[in-house]
Design an enzyme around this catalytic site. Structure first.
Site, PDB file in Angstrom:
ATOM      1  N   GLU A   1    -107.786 -36.549 -20.153  1.00 35.61           N
ATOM      2  CA  GLU A   1    -106.588 -36.987 -19.433  1.00 35.61           C
ATOM      3  C   GLU A   1    -106.962 -37.826 -18.225  1.00 35.61           C
ATOM      4  O   GLU A   1    -106.339 -38.854 -17.943  1.00 35.61           O
ATOM      5  CB  GLU A   1    -105.752 -35.780 -18.988  1.00 35.61           C
ATOM      6  CG  GLU A   1    -104.322 -36.132 -18.588  1.00 35.61           C
ATOM      7  CD  GLU A   1    -104.140 -36.539 -17.125  1.00 35.61           C
ATOM      8  OE1 GLU A   1    -103.082 -37.086 -16.793  1.00 35.61           O
ATOM      9  OE2 GLU A   1    -105.063 -36.328 -16.309  1.00 35.61           O
TER      10      GLU A   1
ATOM     11  N   ASP B   1    -110.254 -31.363 -18.624  1.00 34.57           N
ATOM     12  CA  ASP B   1    -111.166 -32.240 -17.877  1.00 34.57           C
ATOM     13  C   ASP B   1    -110.651 -32.371 -16.449  1.00 34.57           C
ATOM     14  O   ASP B   1    -109.486 -32.095 -16.163  1.00 34.57           O
ATOM     15  CB  ASP B   1    -111.299 -33.626 -18.540  1.00 34.57           C
ATOM     16  CG  ASP B   1    -110.000 -34.423 -18.525  1.00 34.57           C
ATOM     17  OD1 ASP B   1    -108.929 -33.828 -18.775  1.00 34.57           O
ATOM     18  OD2 ASP B   1    -110.042 -35.634 -18.265  1.00 34.57           O
TER      19      ASP B   1
HETATM   20  N1  BES Z   1    -101.122 -34.759 -12.958  1.00 35.57           N
HETATM   21  C1  BES Z   1    -101.199 -36.161 -12.658  1.00 35.57           C
HETATM   22  C2  BES Z   1     -99.863 -36.866 -12.804  1.00 35.57           C
HETATM   23  C3  BES Z   1     -98.885 -36.527 -11.707  1.00 35.57           C
HETATM   24  C4  BES Z   1     -99.232 -36.720 -10.389  1.00 35.57           C
HETATM   25  C5  BES Z   1     -97.621 -36.099 -12.011  1.00 35.57           C
HETATM   26  C6  BES Z   1     -98.330 -36.433  -9.390  1.00 35.57           C
HETATM   27  C7  BES Z   1     -96.712 -35.815 -11.014  1.00 35.57           C
HETATM   28  C8  BES Z   1     -97.073 -35.976  -9.703  1.00 35.57           C
HETATM   29  C9  BES Z   1    -102.199 -36.833 -13.587  1.00 35.57           C
HETATM   30  O1  BES Z   1    -103.364 -36.068 -13.778  1.00 35.57           O
HETATM   31  C10 BES Z   1    -102.624 -38.163 -12.991  1.00 35.57           C
HETATM   32  O2  BES Z   1    -103.263 -38.185 -11.980  1.00 35.57           O
HETATM   33  N2  BES Z   1    -102.255 -39.277 -13.639  1.00 35.57           N
HETATM   34  C11 BES Z   1    -102.643 -40.609 -13.251  1.00 35.57           C
HETATM   35  C12 BES Z   1    -102.499 -41.463 -14.478  1.00 35.57           C
HETATM   36  C13 BES Z   1    -103.198 -42.779 -14.433  1.00 35.57           C
HETATM   37  C14 BES Z   1    -104.678 -42.649 -14.153  1.00 35.57           C
HETATM   38  C15 BES Z   1    -102.976 -43.513 -15.741  1.00 35.57           C
HETATM   39  C16 BES Z   1    -101.783 -41.177 -12.147  1.00 35.57           C
HETATM   40  O3  BES Z   1    -100.600 -40.850 -12.021  1.00 35.57           O
HETATM   41  O4  BES Z   1    -102.318 -41.961 -11.357  1.00 35.57           O
HETATM   42 MN    MN Z   2    -103.406 -33.853 -14.117  1.00 35.79          MN
END
Ligand code: BES
Ligand code: MN
Length: 444
Positions: free
Chosen positions: A142, A77
């Site tokens: 996700e 997604d």
């Molecule tokens: N891939 C990211 C997480 C990430 C971002 C890891 C930058 C390392 C560096 C993931 O898809 C994401 O955006 N996660 C959200 C989670 C939240 C919505 C619970 C985030 O980090 O804001």
């Molecule tokens: Mn991601």
């Protein structure tokens, strides 16, 4: 340019698999089915599992006894593409410019997931078998909080039994500088709402008399930090693990100085907790952020009104060993303490996720580092990152194995933003990384 892998990559990117948009649910489902067909075509056993939300796709190689099993997790997604007018080419019509693939999901996470899939395909085509058993787990929720994955892991624990998990959904420090991410921040989302009078009021008639929820909320929010931008919520830092000397030293050598951050955010100024460098604050220190403030008149011009309510969306990035539930309790207690009696307060709690930390020096961490060296020709940086992947906790807890984060996103890939891109160089490196990783893990 037309290579077989680009056809697959572009086909995958064309699905508008935006998990937060109910109208696009058929696109999300079609994307899951495309993955299932792809897995089957390359000789894996694959199945789409419906959930109460979006489907989960599981694929596996024919298990060979005596070999270790690696589970590769990713998500198909994507974030919504808006604002559409800021894209130079349409978000779901992948385009190559200057060696970069532009499309929503190019990096996060379709490009990184597919590179692993095509790496496995290549090994199977060239060698007829894999050095380790493989399970792919691809979810479609996700970007909307992985709502149904934890229960799925519980229900399919046996089927998903593995020795190790690898995920490429994190970043690289810079182009050509591979990175092993041994830590991520956790997260806690909350919202505070203040209610005053029953309706909006004329500020001429009642200004100076009626409590103004927006004014009072501003006062409350100002108590979240001290003058030095340290979080001022009592108890907030109680469980914070201090940065280790070795990591401060390692991070200081990376090309991530003040100038890098200013350039990255296109700002002349940085702001954050005193006593730490920007990279230390971004990766290793917790924060309290106001993500949005609302209430009262938001239109053009002015309106002389005392709003009936005001709200703020808050989120906290957490570091080891903070726990979302404990931080929630600290925040609630603090807000109760600073809330004036003239308004009624409501506090809502949203999603939460534990911070993540693993040992980059264990046998599998070392194997991953060898695979990164083989792929990129340079020693990987050992990094933590500031983002969060809340499902890591359930993956590690339910399956009981360690997780390797081997991301390939660049700081300027515009994940979650218009004109998201992924270098073809990284895509090809991702395929090689997969092949090297499987070989190194078989030996570890
Ligand atoms: N891939 C990211 C997480 C990430 C971002 C890891 C930058 C390392 C560096 C993931 O898809 C994401 O955006 N996660 C959200 C989670 C939240 C919505 C619970 C985030 O980090 O804001
Ligand atoms: Mn991601």
């Amino acid at each position: 340019m037309s290579t077989p892998f680009l056809e697959d990559y572009f086909a995958f990117l064309r699905f508008q698999s935006v998990s937060t948009e109910p109208a696009l649910a058929p696109q999300v489902a079609a994307c899951a089915e495309w993955l299932e067909r792809k897995f089957r075509a390359m000789g894996l056993e694959a199945r789409v599992y419906p959930t109460a939300g979006h489907p989960i796709v599981v694929a596996r190689s024919t298990p060979k006894p005596g070999r270790r099993t690696l589970l590769i997790y990713g998500h198909y997604d994507v974030q919504p593409a808006d604002p559409l007018e800021e894209w130079h080419t349409p978000p779901f019509e992948p385009t190559v410019r200057d060696g970069l693939v532009y499309a929503r999901g190019a990096t996060d996470n379709k490009g990184q997931l597919l590179a692993h899939i095509l790496g496995v395909e290549k090994t199977l085509r060239e060698r007829g078998e894999l050095p380790v058993n493989i399970i792919f787990l691809a979810e479609g929720e996700e970007e909307s909080g992985s709502e149904h994955l934890a229960a799925f892991l519980e229900a399919h624990r046996e089927e998903l039994r593995c020795d190790l998990i690898a995920i490429s959904d994190t970043g690289m420090v810079a182009r050509g500088l591979p990175s092993l991410t041994y830590g991520l921040r956790g997260i806690l989302a909350m919202e505070v709402r203040l209610h005053g009078a029953e309706t909006d009021l004329h500020s001429g008639l009642y200004g100076g008399v009626a409590p103004n929820p927006a004014t009072l909320l501003a006062r409350m929010l100002a108590t979240l930090h001290d003058a030095d931008f340290r979080v001022a919520i009592p108890g907030f830092y109680d469980d914070v693990a201090p940065l280790q000397a070795w990591e401060r030293k390692e991070w200081a050598r990376l090309p991530l100085d003040e100038a890098f951050f200013k350039e990255a955010i296109h700002s002349q100024a940085l702001l954050g907790e005193g006593g730490y460098t920007p990279v230390e604050r971004a990766w290793g220190r917790p924060t309290a952020e106001i993500n949005g403030i609302g209430g009262g008149y938001q239109g053009s011009g002015s309106k002389t009104v005392i709003p009936r309510e005001a709200f703020a969306k808050l989120s906290f990035r957490l570091v080891p060993n903070q726990k979302p539930a404990q931080i929630e309790a600290c925040v609630r207690a603090h807000l109760e303490r600073v809330c004036p009696p003239q308004v009624r307060m409501e506090i809502l709690t949203g999603h939460g996720g534990q911070p993540f930390l693993c040992d980059p020096n264990g046998p599998d961490g070392l194997a991953a580092r060898r695979a990164l060296v083989r792929t990129w020709g340079v020693e990987p940086a050992l990094i933590r990152e500031g983002g969060s992947i809340p499902i890591l906790e359930a993956l590690r807890g339910t399956l009981g194995v360690e997780i390797l984060l081997l991301g390939m996103a660049l700081p300027d890939c515009a994940c979650h933003a218009p004109n998201e891109s992924f270098p073809l160089e990284n895509f090809e490196a991702g395929m090689r990384l997969n092949q090297a990783l499987l070989e190194e893990l078989a030996r570890a």
